[in-house]
Design a protein around this motif. Structure first.
Motif, mmCIF file in Angstrom:
data_model
loop_
_atom_site.group_PDB
_atom_site.id
_atom_site.type_symbol
_atom_site.label_atom_id
_atom_site.label_comp_id
_atom_site.label_asym_id
_atom_site.label_seq_id
_atom_site.Cartn_x
_atom_site.Cartn_y
_atom_site.Cartn_z
ATOM 1 N N THR A 128 -7.313 7.533 -3.581
ATOM 2 C CA THR A 128 -7.061 7.106 -4.960
ATOM 3 C C THR A 128 -7.878 7.982 -5.897
ATOM 4 N N THR A 155 -9.485 7.008 -8.418
ATOM 5 C CA THR A 155 -10.742 6.308 -8.703
ATOM 6 C C THR A 155 -11.800 6.635 -7.649
ATOM 7 N N ASP A 156 -11.422 6.556 -6.367
ATOM 8 C CA ASP A 156 -12.375 6.868 -5.291
ATOM 9 C C ASP A 156 -12.771 8.343 -5.305
ATOM 10 N N TYR A 160 0.275 13.866 -7.440
ATOM 11 C CA TYR A 160 -0.345 12.668 -7.966
ATOM 12 C C TYR A 160 0.733 11.625 -8.225
ATOM 13 N N ASP A 195 0.688 4.445 -8.194
ATOM 14 C CA ASP A 195 -0.353 3.993 -7.267
ATOM 15 C C ASP A 195 -1.699 4.659 -7.513
ATOM 16 N N ARG A 196 -1.724 5.659 -8.411
ATOM 17 C CA ARG A 196 -2.932 6.432 -8.727
ATOM 18 C C ARG A 196 -3.526 7.070 -7.472
ATOM 19 N N ILE A 197 -2.644 7.683 -6.687
ATOM 20 C CA ILE A 197 -3.057 8.317 -5.431
ATOM 21 C C ILE A 197 -2.858 9.827 -5.536
#
Length: 193
Positions: free
Chosen positions: A49, A51-52, A97, A101-103
Motif C-alpha cells: 500500500t 501508506t505502508d 498504482y 485500493d491505494r496499492i
C-alpha cells in the motif's frame, strides 16, 4: 497525474506492454533517492500500500522506526510519492498504482532494475573476496622480495630495490586494471544493458 492512478501501464496498439525505458530514462528516474528506495522496497515486496511504502521510506529518511514517525513526516513522504514519484515511475511502466485500493505494484523487469540499482547477489560478494586474495598475495610476495633484497637473501640480488619497487608497482597497476574490468567492465564498455 491521472495516468499514475489508472492501475497498470497502458498496453500499446498491439496489446503488448510498452518497451522498457531506455538507459537514459532509467538513469534519470533513478537519479532521485526516494524513487530508488521505492524500487528497492518493491523488489523485496512486489505489492504494497502507498501508506505502508511511504511510512517505510519516511522511517529510513528520518533514521527512525515506523512507529516513531510523526504524522508530518509520514504525510510529507506520502504526498511526494503520490504527486511526483509514483506517477513518474508509472508513466514509464515500472510501477502501477491502483487508486481504489491505494496499492503500488512493481510492473517493470525486476532483473533489469536490480542491475540498475546494483543490488548484488551472493555471487558478486564471493567474486570480490577472490580479488582481495589476489591483492593480498601480491603485497605479501612483493614485500617479501623487497625485504629479502635488503637482507641479501633472495635469488634476485642482481635487481636493485628501486627495480623491485617498480616491478611491484606495475604488478599492482595491472592487477587493479584487471579487477576494474572484471567487476565493472560491462558498465564501462556499455555492454549488456
Amino acid at each position: 497525474m491521472a495516468n499514475a492512478t489508472t492501475g497498470t501501464a497502458a498496453p500499446d496498439v498491439g496489446g503488448e506492454t510498452p518497451p522498457s525505458p531506455s538507459r537514459e530514462v532509467m538513469f534519470d528516474l533513478l537519479g532521485n533517492s526516494r524513487r530508488r528506495r521505492v524500487l528497492r522496497h518493491l523488489l523485496d515486496e512486489r505489492e504494497i500500500t502507498l501508506t505502508d511504502l511511504s511510512a517505510r521510506i519516511a522511517a529510513w529518511e528520518n533514521d527512525t522506526s515506523v512507529p516513531d514517525l510523526s504524522s508530518r513526516q509520514r504525510k510529507q513522504v506520502y504526498s511526494s510519492l503520490y504527486q511526483t514519484h509514483i506517477p513518474r515511475l508509472s508513466e514509464h511502466g515500472i510501477v502501477a498504482y491502483d487508486a481504489d485500493d491505494r496499492i503500488v505494484r512493481l510492473t517493470g523487469d525486476a532483473d533489469r532494475l536490480r542491475r540498475f540499482l546494483d543490488v548484488d547477489g551472493p555471487e558478486r560478494g564471493h567474486f570480490s573476496y577472490q580479488w582481495s586474495r589476489y591483492f593480498l598475495w601480491t603485497a605479501v610476495v612483493g614485500s617479501a622480495a623487497i625485504a629479502g633484497n635488503w637482507l641479501g637473501t633472495t635469488p634476485a640480488t642482481h635487481l636493485g630495490t628501486g627495480e623491485l619497487y617498480g616491478l611491484l608497482t606495475v604488478t599492482f597497476m595491472m592487477l587493479s586494471v584487471s579487477f576494474v574490468m572484471a567487476v565493472e567492465g560491462q558498465k564501462l564498455l556499455g555492454v549488456g544493458d
